[in-house]
Design a protein around this motif. Structure first.
Motif, short mmCIF file in Angstrom:
data_model
loop_
_atom_site.label_atom_id
_atom_site.label_comp_id
_atom_site.label_asym_id
_atom_site.label_seq_id
_atom_site.Cartn_x
_atom_site.Cartn_y
_atom_site.Cartn_z
N ARG A 54 0.85 -1.21 0.00
CA ARG A 54 0.00 0.00 0.00
C ARG A 54 0.88 1.25 0.00
O ARG A 54 1.05 1.91 1.02
CB ARG A 54 -0.90 0.02 1.23
N PRO A 55 1.47 1.59 -1.14
CA PRO A 55 2.42 2.71 -1.19
C PRO A 55 1.81 4.07 -0.84
O PRO A 55 2.54 4.99 -0.48
CB PRO A 55 2.95 2.69 -2.61
N ASP A 56 0.51 4.20 -0.89
CA ASP A 56 -0.13 5.48 -0.60
C ASP A 56 -0.58 5.60 0.86
O ASP A 56 -1.24 6.57 1.23
CB ASP A 56 -1.33 5.68 -1.52
N TRP A 57 -0.21 4.67 1.71
CA TRP A 57 -0.62 4.67 3.12
C TRP A 57 0.26 5.65 3.89
O TRP A 57 1.33 5.32 4.37
CB TRP A 57 -0.49 3.26 3.67
N THR A 58 -0.22 6.88 4.02
CA THR A 58 0.60 7.94 4.61
C THR A 58 0.87 7.73 6.10
O THR A 58 1.93 8.12 6.59
CB THR A 58 0.00 9.34 4.38
N ASP A 59 -0.06 7.12 6.83
CA ASP A 59 0.20 6.87 8.25
C ASP A 59 1.37 5.91 8.42
O ASP A 59 2.24 6.11 9.28
CB ASP A 59 -1.04 6.31 8.94
N GLU A 78 14.02 11.51 6.02
CA GLU A 78 13.65 12.74 5.32
C GLU A 78 12.79 12.43 4.09
O GLU A 78 11.77 13.08 3.87
CB GLU A 78 14.91 13.50 4.89
N ALA A 79 13.19 11.44 3.33
CA ALA A 79 12.42 11.07 2.13
C ALA A 79 11.00 10.64 2.52
O ALA A 79 10.03 11.02 1.85
CB ALA A 79 13.13 9.97 1.36
N ALA A 80 10.88 9.87 3.60
CA ALA A 80 9.56 9.42 4.04
C ALA A 80 8.68 10.60 4.43
O ALA A 80 7.52 10.69 4.01
CB ALA A 80 9.70 8.44 5.21
N VAL A 84 5.15 12.07 2.77
CA VAL A 84 3.93 12.32 3.55
C VAL A 84 3.42 13.73 3.27
O VAL A 84 2.23 13.94 3.01
CB VAL A 84 4.17 12.11 5.06
N LEU A 85 4.33 14.70 3.30
CA LEU A 85 3.92 16.09 3.08
C LEU A 85 3.45 16.33 1.64
O LEU A 85 2.58 17.17 1.42
CB LEU A 85 5.06 17.04 3.45
N ALA A 86 4.00 15.60 0.68
CA ALA A 86 3.54 15.72 -0.70
C ALA A 86 2.09 15.22 -0.81
O ALA A 86 1.29 15.81 -1.53
CB ALA A 86 4.45 14.94 -1.64
N ALA A 87 1.78 14.17 -0.07
CA ALA A 87 0.42 13.61 -0.11
C ALA A 87 -0.55 14.38 0.78
O ALA A 87 -1.72 14.51 0.46
CB ALA A 87 0.46 12.14 0.32
N GLU A 88 -0.04 14.88 1.91
CA GLU A 88 -0.87 15.59 2.90
C GLU A 88 -0.14 16.86 3.33
O GLU A 88 0.48 16.89 4.40
CB GLU A 88 -1.15 14.72 4.11
N PRO A 89 -0.20 17.93 2.53
CA PRO A 89 0.58 19.13 2.83
C PRO A 89 0.24 19.80 4.17
O PRO A 89 1.06 20.55 4.70
CB PRO A 89 0.25 20.08 1.68
N GLY A 90 -0.89 19.51 4.74
CA GLY A 90 -1.26 20.13 6.00
C GLY A 90 -0.91 19.31 7.23
O GLY A 90 -1.27 19.68 8.34
N ARG A 91 -0.18 18.23 7.07
CA ARG A 91 0.12 17.34 8.21
C ARG A 91 1.21 17.95 9.08
O ARG A 91 2.41 17.80 8.83
CB ARG A 91 0.52 15.97 7.70
N LEU A 92 0.79 18.60 10.13
CA LEU A 92 1.67 19.38 11.00
C LEU A 92 2.79 18.54 11.62
O LEU A 92 3.95 18.96 11.63
CB LEU A 92 0.85 20.05 12.10
N LEU A 93 2.47 17.35 12.10
CA LEU A 93 3.50 16.54 12.74
C LEU A 93 4.59 16.11 11.76
O LEU A 93 5.75 15.94 12.16
CB LEU A 93 2.88 15.31 13.41
N ALA A 94 4.26 15.95 10.51
CA ALA A 94 5.28 15.60 9.51
C ALA A 94 6.26 16.77 9.34
O ALA A 94 7.46 16.55 9.18
CB ALA A 94 4.64 15.21 8.19
N TYR A 95 5.76 18.00 9.38
CA TYR A 95 6.65 19.16 9.32
C TYR A 95 7.60 19.15 10.53
O TYR A 95 8.80 19.38 10.40
CB TYR A 95 5.86 20.47 9.34
N ARG A 96 7.03 18.90 11.70
CA ARG A 96 7.85 18.91 12.91
C ARG A 96 8.92 17.83 12.87
O ARG A 96 10.08 18.06 13.23
CB ARG A 96 6.97 18.72 14.14
N MET A 97 8.53 16.63 12.45
CA MET A 97 9.49 15.52 12.42
C MET A 97 10.56 15.74 11.35
O MET A 97 11.73 15.46 11.58
CB MET A 97 8.76 14.20 12.21
#
Length: 133
Positions: A54-59, A78-80, A84-97
């Motif tokens: 499931r390559p589109d499973w962002t979680d 970083e690539a991961a 995630v941010l490309a698929a879900e640009p508003g995912r705040l925790l991905a920005y933090r991580m």
């Protein structure tokens, strides 16, 4: 209770016929069990297997980034997070991580660019502003 469920799931997965391929969800359950035991290498392998199915499973991809960070595999983490941010640009925790990964590598200019981008998406988030300072 969750540990018993995961133990039963792992036992069932170990006894299944070798012809039946594991599902992405079974790999995710194996990730949970491996992670809980502190086996971060095994946890990363389980998530990579889930993401092949499931390559589109962002979680799962976000969790992979977290495990790779724990393993010190920063380029892969970083690539991961960027996926995630490309698929879900508003995912705040991905920005933090992702910011944490850049910070650990001393890539301050890129970190500041990322935080500026994140703050445009989340202007109300004080933690982003604090991290930037």
């Amino acid at each position: 209770m969750l540990r018993r469920f995961l133990a039963r799931l792992l036992a069932a997965a170990g006894s299944r016929s070798p012809r039946r391929a594991a599902s992405a969800e079974e790999h995710a359950a194996r990730y949970q069990a491996q992670h809980a035991r502190g086996d971060y290498g095994g946890a990363a392998e389980a998530l990579e297997a889930a993401l092949r199915l499931r390559p589109d499973w962002t979680d799962a991809r976000y969790n992979l980034g977290a495990v790779l960070t724990q393993l010190g595999r920063y380029a892969e983490a970083e690539a991961a997070y960027r996926q995630v941010l490309a698929a879900e640009p508003g995912r705040l925790l991905a920005y933090r991580m992702l910011g944490n990964v850049l910070h650990r590598q001393g890539r301050i200019a890129q970190l500041l660019d990322l935080l500026a981008q994140a703050r445009r998406s989340h202007p109300e988030d004080f933690d982003l502003e604090s991290f930037e300072l």
